[in-house]
Design an enzyme around this catalytic site. Sequence first.
Site, short mmCIF file in Angstrom:
data_model
loop_
_atom_site.label_atom_id
_atom_site.label_comp_id
_atom_site.label_asym_id
_atom_site.label_seq_id
_atom_site.Cartn_x
_atom_site.Cartn_y
_atom_site.Cartn_z
N ALA A 227 0.80 -1.22 0.00
CA ALA A 227 0.00 0.00 0.00
C ALA A 227 0.83 1.27 0.00
O ALA A 227 0.39 2.31 -0.49
CB ALA A 227 -0.95 -0.01 1.20
N GLY A 230 -0.51 4.96 0.24
CA GLY A 230 -1.94 4.72 0.15
C GLY A 230 -2.71 5.37 -0.97
O GLY A 230 -3.94 5.44 -0.92
N LYS A 232 -3.40 4.33 -4.06
CA LYS A 232 -4.34 3.38 -4.66
C LYS A 232 -5.30 2.83 -3.61
O LYS A 232 -6.45 2.49 -3.94
CB LYS A 232 -3.57 2.25 -5.35
CG LYS A 232 -2.74 2.73 -6.54
CD LYS A 232 -2.03 1.59 -7.21
CE LYS A 232 -1.17 2.12 -8.35
NZ LYS A 232 -0.07 2.98 -7.88
N ASP A 284 0.97 -3.59 -5.87
CA ASP A 284 1.65 -2.48 -6.55
C ASP A 284 3.10 -2.55 -6.11
O ASP A 284 3.50 -1.92 -5.13
CB ASP A 284 0.99 -1.15 -6.16
CG ASP A 284 1.59 0.04 -6.88
OD1 ASP A 284 2.28 -0.17 -7.89
OD2 ASP A 284 1.37 1.17 -6.43
N CYS A 337 5.31 0.78 -11.84
CA CYS A 337 5.42 2.05 -12.54
C CYS A 337 6.75 2.10 -13.29
O CYS A 337 7.45 3.11 -13.26
CB CYS A 337 5.27 3.24 -11.59
SG CYS A 337 6.48 3.29 -10.26
#
Length: 395
Positions: A227, A230, A232, A284, A337
Amino acid sequence: MPWNGLDGLVEAVLPAIARVLEGASAEREIDRLLRRHRALGPEQRTAVVEAIFGVGLWRRRLWVHAGSTAPRALLFALLRDLSLVPEGHAAGLTGLPLPLPPRSPVPLRIAERWSYPDWIEAVFLRELGPDAEALASAMCLPGPICLRANASRIDRDSLAGLLEAEGVSTRPGRLATFALVVTSTRPNLLGLRAYRDGLFEVQDEASQLVAGLLQPRPGETVLDFCAGAGGKTLALAAAMGGRGRLVAWDPDRARLRRLRERAGRAGATVEIGQEVEADAVLVDAPCSELGTLRRGPDLRFRLREEDALHFPALQRELLETALRRVRPGGRLVYATCTIRREENEEVALELEHAHPELRRIPPDLPSELVRDGFLRTWPHLHDTDGFFAAAWHKL
């Protein structure tokens, strides 16, 4: 650019530039310098910021024009060769003594023309071939400021109206349902009442798309497995609208500290710091961050190839751990990313090969955002950060 604002300040700016060239954060050095010189006027502040950011970003190009790596010579080249300040004036502002570096043509190599380390140039060429220069160019422009309307409190059009009343102009995002792109110049977003009331978060459109791939359903348990601060997580909370259980966890617990404050402002109910079995899990993952280079002018020179090489193993480990948290019939989303295939498609395909119980879910998005069944966004094509995401259904 008001380069005359550097007059009398170059000797204060050069040590900051030197530290950036040695690996310090340009933003941190700028903040320190401006705190020490609080009486600077607007043009002086602008010139100082652009000098430090400019040399930090364009150093590789400036080496060619300056024939030197010395901070004063690089600053002179920034003014003369990139900003087209007359040579004598550039020399006077920077204090560069004679003889001045001879003028040189624009370099042809991507790494030198657009100022990148060799290893990043190699990644661009391998990933995009003839389109590598378009990506390299796009990464040298500031990325747009994109907001996500907090759908649990306000719709996008109403938020745009409130922001306009506070002096901030926006336009609807092209790709994400709740996205607004700021068109005003340098707004103080954190000072807005709409921000204090939790009506929006700053979040790139591609990042918003990634959160949307998880498609949380009413009553489900959703786990944001990496996370961080935070961004997303809060997008998932808005999508869930309080209808279910949302849990945020991160291997680095220190990264979760800001999430409590952000969740409180957004009115989001988030359980922080737990690992649970879930119907939908988002990973992520930590990555080389090559998709976000335009967000930090000096980031490209602080990233190291040897670090990038270690990420695929870490990403696979995180995915294996997260997959054990996905209930049968549940969903798993993996995102980065970065633009490196080794951290994206190869990691995803290795996971699929090792787990035949996984079925890939094609993204329900326009075809321009989908490649080989995966989400792919590019700064030069979509004006977003460079993101990758894969989604699976677990049988």
